[in-house]
Design an enzyme around this catalytic site. Sequence first.
Site, PDB file in Angstrom:
ATOM      1  N   CYS A 166       0.788  -0.994   0.124  1.00  0.00           N
ATOM      2  CA  CYS A 166       0.013   0.050  -0.002  1.00  0.00           C
ATOM      3  C   CYS A 166       0.851   1.307   0.133  1.00  0.00           C
ATOM      4  CB  CYS A 166      -0.955  -0.037   1.109  1.00  0.00           C
ATOM      5  SG  CYS A 166      -2.248  -1.348   1.043  1.00  0.00           S
ATOM      6  N   ARG A 184     -15.134  -3.132  -0.488  1.00  0.00           N
ATOM      7  CA  ARG A 184     -15.059  -1.893  -1.032  1.00  0.00           C
ATOM      8  C   ARG A 184     -16.041  -1.558  -1.956  1.00  0.00           C
ATOM      9  NH1 ARG A 184      -8.664  -2.014  -1.895  1.00  0.00           N
ATOM     10  NH2 ARG A 184      -9.292  -3.810  -2.565  1.00  0.00           N
ATOM     11  N   ASP A 231     -13.772  -8.865   0.070  1.00  0.00           N
ATOM     12  CA  ASP A 231     -13.405  -7.543  -0.046  1.00  0.00           C
ATOM     13  C   ASP A 231     -14.763  -6.682   0.013  1.00  0.00           C
ATOM     14  OD1 ASP A 231     -13.017  -4.788  -1.291  1.00  0.00           O
ATOM     15  OD2 ASP A 231     -11.230  -5.836  -2.468  1.00  0.00           O
ATOM     16  N   ARG A 282      -9.766  -3.198   3.039  1.00  0.00           N
ATOM     17  CA  ARG A 282     -10.503  -3.547   2.187  1.00  0.00           C
ATOM     18  C   ARG A 282     -12.217  -3.264   2.628  1.00  0.00           C
ATOM     19  NH1 ARG A 282      -8.859  -9.040   1.096  1.00  0.00           N
ATOM     20  NH2 ARG A 282      -6.580  -8.836   0.994  1.00  0.00           N
TER      21      ARG A 282
HETATM   22 ZN   LIG Z   1      -2.025  -2.513   3.020  1.00  0.00          ZN
END
Ligand SMILES: [Zn+2]
Length: 507
Positions: free
Chosen positions: A346, A417, A415, A377
Site C-alpha cells: 500500500c 469496498r 472485499d 478492504r
Molecule cells: Zn496495505
Amino acid sequence: MMQPPTTTGSADPLALILAKLDLLGQQQEELNAKLEALQAKSAAPLSPATVTLRSPAPKPMRAGQVTESDGEIDVVPASVKPAQRPANPYGSRVVLTTYPKQFGIHPLPLNWGAAGPQQRGPIVASRHPDSLKIRNAIGAYGGSYCIYRALAVALGELDPMHRPDFGLTEPPVTIGPHPQWSDPKKIVSLDPYGHLVTTAFQSDIAAGADVRPTIAITRAHMRIAEIEASVKAGRLRADGKIVLDNGELNVTKAAVEPVWYLPGVAERFGIEETLLRRALFEDTGGMYPELITRPDLKVFLPPIGGLTVYIFGDPEGITDPTKRVTMRVHDECNGSDVFGSDICTCRPYLIFGIEEAVKEAQQGGVGVIVYFRKEGRALGEVTKYLVYNARKRQAGGDTAETYFLRTESVAGVKDMRFQALMPDVLHWLGLTRIDRLTSMSNMKYDAIVSSGIEVVERVPIPDELIPDDSKVEIEAKIAEGYFTTGGIPSKESLASTKGRMWEDLQH
Ligand SMILES: [Zn+2]
C-alpha cells in the site's frame, strides 16, 4: 432474501406496522393541531423551536420512565436521581421524526441531479430546532464524527444550538460546476455542491436552515520522506512551484463526506431501494429508523469515513482536454500508509502514485490522488489483524494460494469496498479522461471505465518497490485479475510464494 408468500391469510407484518405508524401519525397530527390551536390563543406565539424545547410535564416522573405523546417523548435518565439530574442541553422533549405524514414536518424539496443548486435544493440533515421540521436527509453531518459531536454536547463542551461561522472558509480554488453534477446517474454518493453551500444556499441559510458543507477545499504543503529522498537522488527535480527546493510538495486538497442518494445508490448496485434501506437499517443496529419509516426522505448521510483528493498542478487543468491527467485511487491502509508495515504494497504504491502525479504536473498536466477511508478492504482493521494471524498460523504457512481464503473465512467476503460508487468523486472533479491510472485493481478500472471515463494507460507498481513480505498479496491479487504487465502466476507459483513467519521476525 424474499419472504415466502403467506398462505394463512394473515397480513404482511410490515404492512401492519406501517398501518399502525400511519394511525399514530394521524393521531399525532390531531394532537398537534390542538396544541397549535392552544398556542395561537396565548399572547406570545411560540415558534416551532419553543414547542420542541418546552418545559417538562409538570407531573412527577419516575427515573427511567418514558412517556410518549404526539410524537414527542419525555425521558428521565434511569441512572441519576431527579435531584442530581444534569442540565439537559436539548430540553427534556425528544421530537421523533419517524412518523410518516407527521404534523408540521415539511422537508425542503430535494431534486437530486437537477440543473443547478437552487433547483436541486440544499441538503438539510440537522436536528437544530430551526431545521428539524424542514430536514430532508437521514443521518447527520460530519460522517462518523457526529458521534464525537454528540459526546461533546453530552459533556457540556458544545452547545447543541451552536451554528458554525463559515466566514472565510470558502474554497481557495474553483471546482465546478460541471455537467456531471446535474446528471443524477453520474453522482449518487456525494453532494456535488458540498463545498459551495454557503453561497449556493445562502438564502436558505439566511432563512434559518442549518445547512453545512460536506466538502471542504484547501491548499497546503506536504513533506514525505521518500519524495524528499527522490529529490535528493535526482529522480524528481525541484521546480520551485510544485516541488520546492527542500522536497516539499505544493498541493490543493479536498475532503469529502459521503452523501448518498438512496435510489441512485440502489440503482448503481442493481438492487431495490427498499432492500438497501432495510440492510442499512439492520446492519447499523436499527440506528436510523427513518430508513424504514420515511421513504419520502431519499438522502442519507452514512456514518462512514469519506475521502480526500490531493491535486498537484492546476485543478482547472483536470477538465482541459489538452492537459494530461495521472491519477491513483487509493484505499486506506493505516498499517502500511502511515506506519510502514511491509506485509502489503500500500504505502510503496501510494508514494509511487504521488511521484507519478507530481511528475505529470511538472510536465504541465495534473496529478490526482484520491484517498478513500476504506480500511482493510472496508472490513476494518480488527478484521485485518485477525486475518493476518490466521494467515501466519495456517498449516503450510502464509501463501499466495490461501491469501483470499483466510479473509473469507473471517469476514465472509474477500472485499467490501464495492468500487461502484468510487467514480463519483472523479465526476465531481469533472474528469472525462485519465491518461495514466496508477492502479492494478481490475475492480477500480472496471468501475471507472463503466462510469464513462476513458482510461488511456494503466501503470502497475514497479517490481523493485514491492516489499518481500507483500509478494503473497500482490501475486494473489494478480491471479484474481489485477492488471499486470508481467506474467500471471501459476498455481505452483501461488503455492510457493510465501510470506514471512512470525519466528523470522526475531532474526
Ligand atoms: Zn496495505
